[in-house]
Design a protein around this motif. Structure first.
Motif, PDB file in Angstrom:
ATOM      1  N   CYS A  92      60.592  43.928 -12.780  1.00 24.48           N
ATOM      2  CA  CYS A  92      61.609  44.964 -12.572  1.00 24.48           C
ATOM      3  C   CYS A  92      62.569  44.563 -11.452  1.00 24.48           C
ATOM      4  N   THR A  93      62.027  43.949 -10.392  1.00 28.29           N
ATOM      5  CA  THR A  93      62.864  43.520  -9.283  1.00 28.29           C
ATOM      6  C   THR A  93      63.859  42.449  -9.714  1.00 28.29           C
ATOM      7  N   VAL A  94      63.392  41.471 -10.476  1.00 33.09           N
ATOM      8  CA  VAL A  94      64.269  40.409 -10.960  1.00 33.09           C
ATOM      9  C   VAL A  94      65.388  40.988 -11.816  1.00 33.09           C
ATOM     10  N   ILE A  95      65.031  41.856 -12.749  1.00 34.63           N
ATOM     11  CA  ILE A  95      66.031  42.430 -13.662  1.00 34.63           C
ATOM     12  C   ILE A  95      67.074  43.234 -12.902  1.00 34.63           C
ATOM     13  N   VAL A  96      66.622  44.082 -11.966  1.00 33.06           N
ATOM     14  CA  VAL A  96      67.546  44.952 -11.244  1.00 33.06           C
ATOM     15  C   VAL A  96      68.351  44.171 -10.208  1.00 33.06           C
ATOM     16  N   THR A  97      67.781  43.125  -9.633  1.00 35.77           N
ATOM     17  CA  THR A  97      68.561  42.283  -8.727  1.00 35.77           C
ATOM     18  C   THR A  97      69.740  41.665  -9.461  1.00 35.77           C
ATOM     19  N   TYR A  98      69.491  41.158 -10.655  1.00 34.73           N
ATOM     20  CA  TYR A  98      70.553  40.491 -11.414  1.00 34.73           C
ATOM     21  C   TYR A  98      71.560  41.476 -12.002  1.00 34.73           C
ATOM     22  N   PHE A  99      71.050  42.496 -12.686  1.00 34.55           N
ATOM     23  CA  PHE A  99      71.943  43.437 -13.364  1.00 34.55           C
ATOM     24  C   PHE A  99      72.388  44.598 -12.474  1.00 34.55           C
ATOM     25  N   GLY A 100      71.793  44.710 -11.299  1.00 29.34           N
ATOM     26  CA  GLY A 100      72.159  45.771 -10.381  1.00 29.34           C
ATOM     27  C   GLY A 100      72.898  45.233  -9.167  1.00 29.34           C
ATOM     28  N   PHE A 101      72.171  44.608  -8.242  1.00 24.26           N
ATOM     29  CA  PHE A 101      72.791  44.150  -7.000  1.00 24.26           C
ATOM     30  C   PHE A 101      73.848  43.078  -7.250  1.00 24.26           C
ATOM     31  N   MET A 102      73.501  42.022  -7.978  1.00 21.18           N
ATOM     32  CA  MET A 102      74.442  40.925  -8.175  1.00 21.18           C
ATOM     33  C   MET A 102      75.647  41.351  -9.013  1.00 21.18           C
ATOM     34  N   ALA A 103      75.448  42.293  -9.911  1.00 22.22           N
ATOM     35  CA  ALA A 103      76.536  42.726 -10.790  1.00 22.22           C
ATOM     36  C   ALA A 103      77.466  43.741 -10.132  1.00 22.22           C
ATOM     37  N   TYR A 104      76.937  44.579  -9.230  1.00 18.75           N
ATOM     38  CA  TYR A 104      77.734  45.716  -8.746  1.00 18.75           C
ATOM     39  C   TYR A 104      77.985  45.756  -7.247  1.00 18.75           C
ATOM     40  N   ALA A 105      77.249  44.988  -6.436  1.00 21.19           N
ATOM     41  CA  ALA A 105      77.400  45.113  -4.979  1.00 21.19           C
ATOM     42  C   ALA A 105      78.763  44.659  -4.481  1.00 21.19           C
ATOM     43  N   ASP A 106      79.485  43.857  -5.271  1.00 22.15           N
ATOM     44  CA  ASP A 106      80.852  43.474  -4.906  1.00 22.15           C
ATOM     45  C   ASP A 106      81.880  44.460  -5.463  1.00 22.15           C
ATOM     46  N   ARG A 107      81.436  45.429  -6.272  1.00 19.69           N
ATOM     47  CA  ARG A 107      82.397  46.255  -7.013  1.00 19.69           C
ATOM     48  C   ARG A 107      82.332  47.730  -6.677  1.00 19.69           C
ATOM     49  N   ILE A 108      81.148  48.265  -6.349  1.00 20.04           N
ATOM     50  CA  ILE A 108      81.025  49.692  -6.063  1.00 20.04           C
ATOM     51  C   ILE A 108      80.579  49.887  -4.622  1.00 20.04           C
ATOM     52  N   SER A 109      80.481  51.134  -4.197  1.00 13.61           N
ATOM     53  CA  SER A 109      80.084  51.437  -2.831  1.00 13.61           C
ATOM     54  C   SER A 109      78.711  50.846  -2.503  1.00 13.61           C
ATOM     55  N   GLY A 120      67.409  46.969  -2.837  1.00 12.93           N
ATOM     56  CA  GLY A 120      66.882  47.548  -1.614  1.00 12.93           C
ATOM     57  C   GLY A 120      67.343  46.867  -0.342  1.00 12.93           C
ATOM     58  N   ALA A 121      66.589  47.102   0.709  1.00 21.14           N
ATOM     59  CA  ALA A 121      66.989  46.730   2.057  1.00 21.14           C
ATOM     60  C   ALA A 121      67.156  45.226   2.248  1.00 21.14           C
ATOM     61  N   GLN A 122      66.283  44.411   1.675  1.00 23.67           N
ATOM     62  CA  GLN A 122      66.374  42.977   1.928  1.00 23.67           C
ATOM     63  C   GLN A 122      67.651  42.392   1.364  1.00 23.67           C
ATOM     64  N   ALA A 123      68.044  42.823   0.173  1.00 23.28           N
ATOM     65  CA  ALA A 123      69.273  42.306  -0.427  1.00 23.28           C
ATOM     66  C   ALA A 123      70.482  42.633   0.441  1.00 23.28           C
ATOM     67  N   PHE A 124      70.573  43.871   0.898  1.00 18.89           N
ATOM     68  CA  PHE A 124      71.711  44.265   1.723  1.00 18.89           C
ATOM     69  C   PHE A 124      71.622  43.686   3.126  1.00 18.89           C
ATOM     70  N   ARG A 139      77.076  51.341   0.233  1.00 21.03           N
ATOM     71  CA  ARG A 139      76.281  52.398   0.852  1.00 21.03           C
ATOM     72  C   ARG A 139      75.549  53.208  -0.218  1.00 21.03           C
ATOM     73  N   LEU A 140      76.263  53.568  -1.301  1.00 19.29           N
ATOM     74  CA  LEU A 140      75.659  54.338  -2.387  1.00 19.29           C
ATOM     75  C   LEU A 140      74.541  53.552  -3.053  1.00 19.29           C
ATOM     76  N   LEU A 141      74.793  52.266  -3.319  1.00 17.72           N
ATOM     77  CA  LEU A 141      73.792  51.436  -3.976  1.00 17.72           C
ATOM     78  C   LEU A 141      72.549  51.299  -3.097  1.00 17.72           C
ATOM     79  N   TYR A 142      72.769  51.147  -1.791  1.00 17.35           N
ATOM     80  CA  TYR A 142      71.639  51.046  -0.869  1.00 17.35           C
ATOM     81  C   TYR A 142      70.817  52.331  -0.869  1.00 17.35           C
ATOM     82  N   VAL A 143      71.471  53.467  -0.812  1.00 19.44           N
ATOM     83  CA  VAL A 143      70.771  54.751  -0.753  1.00 19.44           C
ATOM     84  C   VAL A 143      69.936  54.974  -2.008  1.00 19.44           C
ATOM     85  N   ILE A 144      70.478  54.607  -3.157  1.00 21.81           N
ATOM     86  CA  ILE A 144      69.727  54.754  -4.408  1.00 21.81           C
ATOM     87  C   ILE A 144      68.447  53.924  -4.348  1.00 21.81           C
ATOM     88  N   GLY A 145      68.584  52.670  -3.939  1.00 23.53           N
ATOM     89  CA  GLY A 145      67.409  51.802  -3.855  1.00 23.53           C
ATOM     90  C   GLY A 145      66.388  52.303  -2.850  1.00 23.53           C
TER      91      GLY A 145
END
Length: 441
Positions: free
Chosen positions: A272-289, A333-337, A291-297
């Protein structure tokens, strides 16, 4: 150089340097899945098990390595550290693979931890400095992806090799040795960080009085950033560190006693971590808030451990829900940010030193709890210690929600000018006026 060629080189550098995170996480999982076997074969106590965990790549070993490697990275360059520390790492995991006594195993874990710690500031700094501005989170996220793949493969290997007992664990350490050897060979052709090279050439004939730890602690804005980032990463990692190395014991306390089932639950977490890192953090952390992404995680992490603590008697259904929630949380989550923000909020002359210092403090806190965790878990049970972990994750959530920086879409030089008033050089000791200090929100 053509744009396409530059991009390929950039991703080659990113992936090869990011592999520091694979072998770091792989080391932790190799230790986690082998502790029970070592304990049985060497006849060591729970206290000795805690000592092995506390001095390993999961805690104090990595902490000391980062504290040494960060300043060296700023002084001698990123490439010098991430190249030669792998040789020390290979010696450590090879020693673990052939350990025949507790002292030999302890020495192996300490050596491996020191090498892991030295490599992490160098890798995170190098990746951020080489990444395109509009894709910095995506490139830094590659390190998080590698960090997630390490446990995924590690626990899968542990499940497959479980029938071999301690011999299977030794094979896992040998696999880490082989991976490190290949990565070391690939890294020989990489160039030094261009940002660091430009600055070191400019200031080659000057004193470095404003670089490293001295420069880091000379400015209040740096201390503020250190406190915020250590709050975000420190409280989260104190929990994640226990989960990384002691989760099989937690599962055992929750009623799942099969080593294979415990390993498969961890495979689910990291898948689950691998999938969400790729399709979540890597895909959206340059494009959306961010702060919001961090809070969700962070909120999903609190929910995951809350479910585990509240329904400890529900057995496998509860553990499956926990595994999915905690895995998804870790992906954004926290480590990625932390690995992204810690590379953005400090000047080039002490960027790696800042990371090394924070890693030292955070992993020391993790080691302190690791030292007592097996005994505490056996004495108080999952509900009591799980409630403590929920509290720590809640603190990390609040700090990130309030103090997450606004650095998205800016070059490292633009961030430096915005925070300090101008670009800094390693020989500069001038303190910026108070009205220019503070963490951007």
């Amino acid at each position: 150089m053509k744009v396409g060629a530059r991009s390929t080189t950039g991703w080659k550098a990113t992936i090869s340097v990011a592999m520091s995170n694979y072998i770091e996480a792989g080391s932790i999982i190799a230790i986690a899945t082998s502790l029970t076997f070592w304990q049985g074969d060497f006849g060591i106590s729970d206290f000795a098990v805690g000592l092995l965990a506390a001095l390993s790549a999961n805690a104090f070993g990595a902490a000391v390595g980062a504290g040494i490697g960060g300043p060296l990275c700023d002084r001698f360059g990123r490439k010098a550290i991430y190249t030669y520390d792998l040789l020390v790492y290979m010696a450590g995991v090879l020693l673990a693979a052939f350990a025949v006594s507790f002292p030999m195993l302890l020495a192996a874990f300490v050596i491996t931890g020191l090498a892991v710690g030295a490599g992490i500031p160098a890798s995170w700094t190098y990746i951020a400095e080489q990444a395109p501005t509009t894709e910095r989170a995506r490139h830094v996220g590659t390190a998080q992806l590698a960090w997630s793949i390490g446990p995924l493969i590690g626990f899968a290997l542990a499940a497959v090799l479980a029938p071999l007992g301690l011999a299977g664990s030794r094979l896992i350490f040998l696999h880490l040795f082989l991976v490190a050897t290949v990565v070391w060979w690939i890294r020989q052709g990489l160039e030094e960080s261009q940002i660091w090279k430009d600055e070191s050439v400019t200031t080659a004939a000057t004193s470095s009085g404003g670089s490293g730890l001295r420069g880091l602690f000379s400015r209040r804005i740096n201390i503020t950033a250190l406190l915020v980032l250590m709050g975000i990463y420190g409280f989260w990692n104190t929990v994640a560190g226990q989960a990384g190395i002691f989760m099989p014991r937690v599962y055992d306390s929750a009623g799942v006693h099969s080593a294979v089932q415990q390993d498969l639950l961890q495979v689910l977490v990291w898948m689950c971590t691998v999938i969400v890192t790729y399709f979540g953090f890597m895909a959206y952390a340059d494009r959306i808030s961010q702060r919001l992404l961090y809070v969700i995680g962070a909120a999903l992490g609190v929910l995951a451990w809350g479910v585990l603590v509240s329904f400890t008697d529900a057995g496998m259904p509860t553990l499956l829900v926990f595994a999915v929630l905690w895995g998804v949380s870790s992906g954004i989550g926290a480590q990625a940010f932390y690995s992204l923000w810690t590379s953005e909020l400090f000047a080039t002359s002490y960027r790696a030193s800042a990371q090394g210092f924070m890693f030292l403090v955070v992993r020391s806190a993790t080691g302190l709890l690791s030292y007592f965790f097996p005994t505490m878990l056996a004495a108080t049970g999952l509900t009591a210690i799980g409630s403590l972990l929920v509290g720590l994750l809640t603190v990390a959530l609040i700090i990130g929600a309030v103090f997450a920086p606004r650095t998205q879409g800016k070059t490292l030089q633009e961030i430096e000018i915005e925070r300090y008033g101008h670009l800094l050089s390693p020989d500069e000791d001038t303190v910026v006026p108070d009205e220019q200090l503070g963490v951007h929100r």
